[in-house]
Design a protein around this motif. Sequence first.
Motif, PDB file in Angstrom:
ATOM      1  N   SER A  44       0.682  -1.073   0.000  1.00 22.61           N
ATOM      2  CA  SER A  44       0.093   0.123   0.072  1.00 22.61           C
ATOM      3  C   SER A  44       0.799   1.269  -0.201  1.00 22.61           C
ATOM      4  CB  SER A  44      -0.873   0.031   1.201  1.00 22.61           C
ATOM      5  OG  SER A  44      -1.794  -1.136   1.169  1.00 22.61           O
ATOM      6  N   MET A  45       1.946   1.195  -0.044  1.00 13.29           N
ATOM      7  CA  MET A  45       3.005   2.340  -0.040  1.00 13.29           C
ATOM      8  C   MET A  45       3.339   2.881  -1.332  1.00 13.29           C
ATOM      9  SD  MET A  45       5.993   1.109   2.954  1.00 13.29           S
ATOM     10  CE  MET A  45       6.709   2.278   2.813  1.00 13.29           C
ATOM     11  N   ALA A  46       3.465   4.297  -1.307  1.00 15.54           N
ATOM     12  CA  ALA A  46       3.599   5.373  -2.404  1.00 15.54           C
ATOM     13  C   ALA A  46       5.023   4.865  -2.733  1.00 15.54           C
ATOM     14  CB  ALA A  46       3.291   6.675  -2.262  1.00 15.54           C
ATOM     15  N   LYS A 102      -0.180  12.891   0.195  1.00 15.72           N
ATOM     16  CA  LYS A 102      -0.258  12.307  -1.121  1.00 15.72           C
ATOM     17  C   LYS A 102       0.055  10.694  -0.983  1.00 15.72           C
ATOM     18  CE  LYS A 102      -1.689  15.839  -3.385  1.00 15.72           C
ATOM     19  NZ  LYS A 102      -0.931  16.453  -4.379  1.00 15.72           N
ATOM     20  N   SER A 103       0.899  10.395  -0.154  1.00 13.53           N
ATOM     21  CA  SER A 103       1.181   8.871  -0.064  1.00 13.53           C
ATOM     22  C   SER A 103      -0.016   8.103   0.545  1.00 13.53           C
ATOM     23  CB  SER A 103       2.248   8.656   0.769  1.00 13.53           C
ATOM     24  OG  SER A 103       2.169   9.269   2.155  1.00 13.53           O
ATOM     25  N   ILE A 121      -5.204   1.987  -3.968  1.00 15.09           N
ATOM     26  CA  ILE A 121      -4.926   0.459  -3.659  1.00 15.09           C
ATOM     27  C   ILE A 121      -6.125  -0.157  -2.679  1.00 15.09           C
ATOM     28  CG2 ILE A 121      -3.614  -1.136  -2.273  1.00 15.09           C
ATOM     29  CD1 ILE A 121      -2.252   0.035  -4.495  1.00 15.09           C
ATOM     30  N   LEU A 122      -6.755   0.815  -2.112  1.00 13.28           N
ATOM     31  CA  LEU A 122      -8.076   0.347  -1.276  1.00 13.28           C
ATOM     32  C   LEU A 122      -9.254   0.172  -2.229  1.00 13.28           C
ATOM     33  CD1 LEU A 122     -10.281   0.221   0.998  1.00 13.28           C
ATOM     34  CD2 LEU A 122     -10.067   2.565   1.047  1.00 13.28           C
ATOM     35  N   ALA A 123      -9.428   0.940  -3.148  1.00 16.10           N
ATOM     36  CA  ALA A 123     -10.197   0.801  -4.460  1.00 16.10           C
ATOM     37  C   ALA A 123     -10.036  -0.559  -5.041  1.00 16.10           C
ATOM     38  CB  ALA A 123     -10.359   1.988  -5.377  1.00 16.10           C
ATOM     39  N   GLU A 155      10.510  -6.686  -5.575  1.00 16.61           N
ATOM     40  CA  GLU A 155       9.941  -6.873  -6.825  1.00 16.61           C
ATOM     41  C   GLU A 155       8.967  -5.843  -6.985  1.00 16.61           C
ATOM     42  OE1 GLU A 155      10.578 -11.739  -7.588  1.00 16.61           O
ATOM     43  OE2 GLU A 155       8.776 -10.999  -6.429  1.00 16.61           O
ATOM     44  N   ILE A 156       7.987  -5.538  -6.113  1.00 20.61           N
ATOM     45  CA  ILE A 156       7.034  -4.414  -5.970  1.00 20.61           C
ATOM     46  C   ILE A 156       7.929  -3.020  -6.397  1.00 20.61           C
ATOM     47  CG2 ILE A 156       5.418  -3.071  -4.742  1.00 20.61           C
ATOM     48  CD1 ILE A 156       4.785  -5.442  -3.065  1.00 20.61           C
ATOM     49  N   LEU A 157       8.871  -2.914  -5.817  1.00 17.35           N
ATOM     50  CA  LEU A 157       9.607  -1.531  -6.228  1.00 17.35           C
ATOM     51  C   LEU A 157       9.987  -1.661  -7.583  1.00 17.35           C
ATOM     52  CD1 LEU A 157      10.779   1.265  -5.207  1.00 17.35           C
ATOM     53  CD2 LEU A 157      12.646  -0.068  -4.337  1.00 17.35           C
TER      54      LEU A 157
END
Length: 451
Positions: free
Chosen positions: A342-344, A356-357, A364-366, A384-386
Amino acid sequence: MNLTIFADIPKNCYFTIFDENGTYFSITDKSINSLQISFDSVEFVIDFVSYNDSAEWTGFLVVIEGHRISPPNDTIIHVVHKPGGLKEWLIIGLSSVGLIVAIVVVGLITRHQLEKRYKKFDQLCNVLKGMRVSPEEIVEMKEKSDELLILPNKIHINFDYSFGQGSSSTVYKGHLMGTAPLHLIEKSIVTQRFMDCDVAVKAATHFGPDEVERLFKEIGAMKKIGYHENVMCMLGWALPEETPCLVYDIAEMSVLSFVSDFREKPDDQVPCKKFLSILWQVTRGMQYIASKGIIHRSLSARNILLFGPTVAKISYFTNCCFCGSENFMVKDLTVKKLSAKSMALESLTEKIFSEKSDIWAFGILAYEMFTFGKAPYEALNDDEILEFLNQGNRLERPSNVNDQLYEVMMDCWNADPDSRPTFKVLEKTFFEIVEIKNELYGYVQTNIYNI
């Protein structure tokens, strides 16, 4: 067991009788003459507690008539008071009925036990001294916490009734006796229902420096937020035993549980407008939170709670942080226990957090809601997400999301924080998408206080 009570209790002093099920009877700032109460019990405790150092007690008399007590020495009476210039005397009268004698053991609590009971809060503050918390911050935390503290005799926790258990805490059903500190602070029509009511009590599974830090952080956030209809506001906190507990209103379920129920259902049974209404309410609550200079940092479907059929509230402020009025952002190099999913992008790379983060996390919630609880980036680990995001990739559009809504989600995931919308803009957007004014707005506003 029958008790006849004669007492003259000053203001801010409490005369309380506990049986096996919790508080049975409690008075303060009142004189009673020959009041009779009856209950079935083989054990009870009398607490005589003062939070008024200038009060002079004239004492109390309790006459106990026991019809059946087995074994005899299971019945205990003790007197507890907070030290501080009090003049007191105590008389306890005993009598018997028929052939069975009520034998009562009078136990006086030692000075060491008294000090232990009433210095728990100071012990919590001492833990903070060993952390990177300044004396000024400790004093500020204590002042905020004092206002929200619930006396031990005002909260009963049913440890046999659990709403759920997480990795660090368990939520139990409880009952609040008297008025919640939140209402004493807010003094509003919408908080007056928090009196003599059932509550949810969150108790830490383990207790150490990390838990102390999170406790005071959440108390500080709740004190700053006050009350908002779309924020899970803390009614108070208590120290019934060695572990502090946070006291909340009781929710029906989390949004994650709610949307997960629709995984196997056909599209025509999915309440998409209700999904959108929940998102609209989250934008309202987050706009209010941002206006208080608070960054949530844990916005997700599991941390949005539902009350009744219509009301959504943002919860879990354990990981929140506070930003100044200059740039409204925080750089936190010590961040831990946050979900990378969930992190920006700037939070993952530079540890920078702002409204904004939280906007990114809202997108992500949506996604979680319209995929019915699917975990984002479920096939990727944190590294891998980054890499995935740095390459310009974003989560795919859920099949039941139209172009307009997906465009909003993509705006939330813009690599440039300044190019993302604010929660004020998102509130207006979702207001228009769900046609709140014609279909839901009046219903939600009318019923939001009656849940």
